[in-house]
Design an enzyme around this catalytic site. Structure first.
Site, PDB file in Angstrom:
ATOM      1  N   ASP A 169       0.815  -1.213   0.000  1.00  0.00           N
ATOM      2  CA  ASP A 169       0.000   0.000   0.000  1.00  0.00           C
ATOM      3  C   ASP A 169       0.848   1.263   0.000  1.00  0.00           C
ATOM      4  O   ASP A 169       1.979   1.269   0.494  1.00  0.00           O
ATOM      5  CB  ASP A 169      -0.907   0.033   1.246  1.00  0.00           C
ATOM      6  CG  ASP A 169      -1.831  -1.163   1.322  1.00  0.00           C
ATOM      7  OD1 ASP A 169      -2.172  -1.708   0.262  1.00  0.00           O
ATOM      8  OD2 ASP A 169      -2.198  -1.554   2.444  1.00  0.00           O
ATOM      9  N   LYS A 170       0.269   2.326  -0.516  1.00  0.00           N
ATOM     10  CA  LYS A 170       0.943   3.625  -0.563  1.00  0.00           C
ATOM     11  C   LYS A 170       1.554   3.978   0.794  1.00  0.00           C
ATOM     12  O   LYS A 170       2.714   4.386   0.879  1.00  0.00           O
ATOM     13  CB  LYS A 170      -0.058   4.712  -0.983  1.00  0.00           C
ATOM     14  CG  LYS A 170       0.498   6.128  -0.892  1.00  0.00           C
ATOM     15  CD  LYS A 170      -0.579   7.172  -1.179  1.00  0.00           C
ATOM     16  CE  LYS A 170      -0.033   8.580  -0.978  1.00  0.00           C
ATOM     17  NZ  LYS A 170      -1.075   9.611  -1.167  1.00  0.00           N
TER      18      LYS A 170
END
Length: 314
Positions: free
Chosen positions: A141-142
């Site tokens: 994830d970011k």
């Protein structure tokens, strides 16, 4: 021969194999790439153009493959700093900082890891699927930091993808969660699918509806009313650690989607300006898809999570 084309020539060395598999074994092209080239009429057997992947040529049959130059990727190369942990001609392992998106998408057309890799690997990327691009075989994830492996060649892409598919890749995360899990170590098993209430979130669902997911966790340290966990993934589903830890009542600190941060932790997070889920991809182990060497990488705790741990200890 077209501009930028190269010709791969050789002889079939495996008897009784399908043509796509036999050519993949004889070259560094993937079976999917071979099938695409067959469809484009770019493969000859014993001097004749063939188009069927299911043909079973005899050992010693000569082949010639006209491979067009890879077309440029749609994403543009951008000079974004990368922390490269390992790199050779086939793959690259990077330590991704929190805040960096892996792949361009509608909300993030550029400024991503892919844009950075296109710049870093300029001229070194083979045509994965006919496009000069890095082969993203998994994502984090970011707002999760840590280790990520990316393919630079077709052969590496296929080899890594098969290791992810059979769950032989070793991955361990460090997570800071609310509360102290009881028991201190255990396994969470539960299928994960997109939430029917919020399409941006994942959720635990009944078996048969989502993808099977297994997370093994153990408490490394208790931090007052929080805990530092190691989470080893048996499967790799979207948001798996975040969903599984939330499902047992111990959401990650700072996670905006899978559990409200208890009020007692909010002053600490605010003082530290900690605005992400406390999750770090700390270990990555794999078999090199070409050399077959066993590789293992470790990433140190990032400064923001270390500061949070130090604060919670006090």
């Amino acid at each position: 021969m077209g501009t930028g084309e190269r010709i791969i020539e050789g002889k079939i060395s495996s008897d009784g194999e399908r043509l796509d598999k036999a050519l993949a074994l004889a070259t560094n092209l993937s079976r999917e790439r071979i099938k695409a080239l067959l469809g484009e009429g770019r493969i000859m057997l014993a001097g004749r153009t063939v188009g069927q992947a299911s043909l079973k040529p005899a050992t010693g049959t000569s082949f010639a493959i006209r491979v067009p130059e890879a077309v440029p990727a749609e994403a543009k190369a951008q000079d974004i700093p990368l922390d490269v942990v390992f790199e050779d001609e086939h793959l690259i392992v990077v330590d991704k900082p929190a805040g960096l998106v892996v792949h361009p998408a509608a909300g993030n057309p550029d400024g991503t890891l892919v844009n950075a890799l296109l710049h870093h690997c300029h001229g070194q990327l083979s045509g994965i699927g006919g496009v000069a691009r890095p082969g993203i075989v998994h994502r984090i994830d970011k707002d999760t930091s840590g280790l990520l492996v990316v393919a630079k060649t077709d052969a590496a892409h296929e080899g890594l993808a098969s290791q992810f598919a059979d769950h032989s890749i070793e991955r361990a995360y460090r997570a800071i969660v609310s509360g102290r899990p009881t028991p201190a170590a255990g396994t969470v098993t539960g299928a994960i699918a997109r939430s029917s209430h919020d399409r941006k979130k994942m959720a635990m669902v009944e078996d048969g509806r989502g993808k099977h997911a297994v997370t093994h966790y153990k408490t490394l340290e208790t931090l007052g009313d929080a805990a530092l966990l190691e989470c080893r993934l048996e499967t790799g589903r979207t948001h798996q650690v975040r969903v599984h830890m939330s499902s047992i009542g111990h959401p990650l600190l700072g996670d905006p989607n899978y559990g409200r941060t208890p009020s007692r932790f909010r002053p600490i997070l605010k003082t530290l300006a900690f605005r992400r889920q406390a999750l770090h991809a700390a270990e990555l182990g794999l078999v090199h898809p070409v050399s077959r060497e066993r590789l293992h990488f470790d990433s140190a705790m990032p400064a923001d999570m270390q500061a949070l741990i130090d604060d919670l200890r006090n």
